[in-house]
Motif scaffolding. Structure first.
Motif, short mmCIF file in Angstrom:
data_model
loop_
_atom_site.label_atom_id
_atom_site.label_comp_id
_atom_site.label_asym_id
_atom_site.label_seq_id
_atom_site.Cartn_x
_atom_site.Cartn_y
_atom_site.Cartn_z
N ALA A 1 0.84 -1.21 0.00
CA ALA A 1 0.00 0.00 0.00
C ALA A 1 0.87 1.26 0.00
N LEU A 2 1.93 1.25 0.79
CA LEU A 2 2.81 2.40 0.84
C LEU A 2 3.59 2.56 -0.46
N TYR A 3 4.19 1.47 -0.92
CA TYR A 3 4.99 1.55 -2.15
C TYR A 3 4.17 2.01 -3.35
N LYS A 4 2.91 1.58 -3.42
CA LYS A 4 2.05 1.95 -4.56
C LYS A 4 1.84 3.45 -4.67
N LYS A 5 2.02 4.16 -3.57
CA LYS A 5 1.86 5.61 -3.60
C LYS A 5 3.00 6.28 -4.37
N ALA A 6 4.12 5.57 -4.52
CA ALA A 6 5.29 6.19 -5.13
C ALA A 6 5.76 5.51 -6.41
N ILE A 7 5.46 4.22 -6.57
CA ILE A 7 5.98 3.49 -7.73
C ILE A 7 4.93 2.56 -8.32
N ASP A 8 5.20 2.14 -9.54
CA ASP A 8 4.35 1.19 -10.24
C ASP A 8 4.67 -0.21 -9.75
N ILE A 9 3.66 -0.94 -9.29
CA ILE A 9 3.85 -2.32 -8.86
C ILE A 9 2.96 -3.22 -9.70
N THR A 10 3.57 -4.22 -10.33
CA THR A 10 2.83 -5.20 -11.11
C THR A 10 3.05 -6.57 -10.46
N SER A 11 2.26 -7.55 -10.88
CA SER A 11 2.44 -8.89 -10.32
C SER A 11 2.05 -9.94 -11.34
N GLU A 12 2.51 -11.15 -11.08
CA GLU A 12 2.15 -12.30 -11.91
C GLU A 12 2.14 -13.55 -11.06
N ILE A 13 1.37 -14.52 -11.51
CA ILE A 13 1.24 -15.79 -10.80
C ILE A 13 1.79 -16.89 -11.69
N LYS A 14 2.63 -17.74 -11.10
CA LYS A 14 3.16 -18.91 -11.80
C LYS A 14 2.74 -20.14 -11.00
N ILE A 15 2.30 -21.16 -11.72
CA ILE A 15 1.89 -22.41 -11.07
C ILE A 15 2.75 -23.54 -11.61
N ILE A 16 3.32 -24.31 -10.68
CA ILE A 16 4.13 -25.47 -11.04
C ILE A 16 3.39 -26.69 -10.51
N GLU A 17 2.99 -27.56 -11.42
CA GLU A 17 2.28 -28.79 -11.02
C GLU A 17 3.27 -29.76 -10.39
N SER A 18 2.83 -30.40 -9.30
CA SER A 18 3.70 -31.40 -8.67
C SER A 18 3.04 -32.76 -8.64
#
Length: 140
Positions: free
Chosen positions: A123-140
């Protein structure tokens, strides 16, 4: 309001010792930067704070959803500006889940809740910089 405090004590050269929640961490510069490389630099710890904060949220939320993971990690990549003061202009959070038949919608929901509601670092970082995310799934 809850106040938190961290104190760092100068050791020598560029090294400082921090005490955080009763745990000691040595911060230092590289040899090229006048230090002895006795510990991490401060800026990468900003990435660590984000990874740890959101990771704890996601694990907690998935437990409540009864999602069983074989393994889980969070990586954060940060882009530093080239001019001084050098600072992060962007961060990308990579959530890597390992398990059998993991429910993608629940993983997305847990990540979203952390990013939008629970993780104070994000929440704090988003006020100053662009934050993106991604999800990776590894089947076991």
């Amino acid at each position: 309001m809850v106040k938190q405090e961290v104190k760092v004590n100068w050791l020598n050269n560029m090294a400082f010792e921090a005490e955080v929640n009763g745990h000691k961490i040595i911060l230092d510069a590289t040899e090229a930067g006048g230090g002895e490389d006795r510990g991490p630099r401060p800026k990468p710890l900003m990435l660590t704070a984000l990874a740890g904060c959101t990771g704890m949220d996601v694990v907690s939320i998935l437990r409540k959803m009864r999602v069983e993971l074989d393994d889980f990690s969070v990586s954060v990549e940060g882009d530093l500006t080239e001019e001084h003061p050098k600072q992060f202009s962007k961060m990308n959070v990579i959530y890597s889940f390992k398990g059998k038949d993991l429910p993608l919608e629940k993983l997305k929901k847990a990540v979203s809740l952390s990013e939008e509601r629970y993780c104070g670092v994000s929440a704090l970082y988003k006020k100053a910089i662009d934050i993106t995310s991604e999800i990776k799934i590894i089947e076991s």
